[in-house]
Write a protein that holds these residues in place. Sequence first.
Motif, PDB file in Angstrom:
ATOM      1  N   ASP A 118       0.841  -1.201   0.000  1.00 28.45           N
ATOM      2  CA  ASP A 118       0.000   0.000   0.000  1.00 28.45           C
ATOM      3  C   ASP A 118       0.878   1.254   0.000  1.00 28.45           C
ATOM      4  OD1 ASP A 118      -2.379   1.341   0.194  1.00 28.45           O
ATOM      5  OD2 ASP A 118      -2.979   0.466   2.102  1.00 28.45           O
ATOM      6  N   ASP A 119       0.335   2.367  -0.452  1.00 29.63           N
ATOM      7  CA  ASP A 119       1.037   3.660  -0.426  1.00 29.63           C
ATOM      8  C   ASP A 119       2.399   3.563  -1.099  1.00 29.63           C
ATOM      9  OD1 ASP A 119      -1.132   4.283   1.111  1.00 29.63           O
ATOM     10  OD2 ASP A 119      -0.037   4.478   2.997  1.00 29.63           O
TER      11      ASP A 119
ATOM     12  N   ASP B  95       0.624   5.244  -4.307  1.00 25.40           N
ATOM     13  CA  ASP B  95       0.036   6.170  -3.345  1.00 25.40           C
ATOM     14  C   ASP B  95      -0.744   7.291  -4.041  1.00 25.40           C
ATOM     15  OD1 ASP B  95      -0.129   6.941  -0.501  1.00 25.40           O
ATOM     16  OD2 ASP B  95       0.731   8.798  -1.278  1.00 25.40           O
TER      17      ASP B  95
ATOM     18  N   GLU C 280      -4.216   4.440  -6.677  1.00 24.88           N
ATOM     19  CA  GLU C 280      -5.190   4.846  -5.646  1.00 24.88           C
ATOM     20  C   GLU C 280      -5.604   6.292  -5.869  1.00 24.88           C
ATOM     21  OE1 GLU C 280      -4.071   2.875  -1.486  1.00 24.88           O
ATOM     22  OE2 GLU C 280      -2.766   4.515  -2.040  1.00 24.88           O
TER      23      GLU C 280
HETATM   24 CA    CA Z   1      -2.995   3.828   0.269  1.00 22.98          CA
END
Ligand code: CA
Length: 269
Positions: A168-169, A191, A225
């Motif tokens: 993630d990110d 991200d 995202e």
């Molecule tokens: Ca994220």
Amino acid sequence: MSFFEKILRHHPKPITEKELQDALKHGEFVFYYQPEWDLKTNKTRGVEALVRWESPKRGYVPPMEFIPLLEKTGLIHEFTTYLFNHTVPDLVKVHTVAPDLFLAVNLSICQLQEKDLISTIQKELQANNLDSKYLECELTESQELTDEILSNGVLDKLAELNIPVSIDDFGTGYSSFERLKRLNIRKLKIDLSFIRTLMEDEKNKSIVSSIIKLGHDLGFPVLAEGVETTEQQEWLRDNGCDYAQGYWFSRGLPMDQLLPFLQENMNKK
Ligand code: CA
Ligand code: C2E
Ligand code: CA
């Protein structure tokens, strides 16, 4: 509203351990589900569980305000069980309208270190008669994946169970190529800070293209995202990005809104 109430509103009292305990006991943590979609087909592939605290006293409290406190007080352990107890049965309901979707859950490093994490997951999957292939775990890149965590075997056990890990990110933290290679990764999630100004910032375009290429060269798909506009969505698709999440497609939805959303999206030609 009195003067003092106004002041309290702007300077809310710090959250106490007792409040968090009560929130767990009374089921005040609720899960919203944000769909992830395939940029080629525009169909939903899975949903990510995002927790919110609906506190009768404080109103809506975002996760970043209470997850660190759950960790500090040690209540995060109880929360992990609560998370799987709530989200896995929700996935069973999701499957009644969209059978193949997966559920992604966010796990902090602290949660990953819990000794009984794997057995908690297994128990919940068995109780719901659900195959582990429908589960995904998201780990934030900015939380340092220390050697200790990598060697405590939990990531290998997730791999054994066939539960993939997404980073993630991605782009904000520290991931050595060596670690990327070692993890059983399902995908990289770019991200949202890179996507926010994607159309105005040539450097962000270069970064996003490089991450897409890196992911593909290493053999895993890449998700963007925070996609909010048609332009961003088109650029990402044209530049080979596989999947996306963001307000353009859908916000995180409570269960009663998620099911009709999925029904409509899955039946679209
Ligand atoms: Ca994220
Ligand atoms: P995340 O996993 O990166 O989740 C994405 C965040 O971006 C979510 O905020 C989501 O509502 C928001 N978002 C999604 N699409 C868009 C968009 O198009 N534009 C903008 N501006 N924002 C968008 P949220 O729900 O406040 O979650 C914040 C973070 O809290 C999450 O970041 C995740 O790291 C953490 N979190 C959420 N649920 C859990 C949980 O159950 N456990 C743990 N450990 N962490 C959680
Ligand atoms: Ca996430």
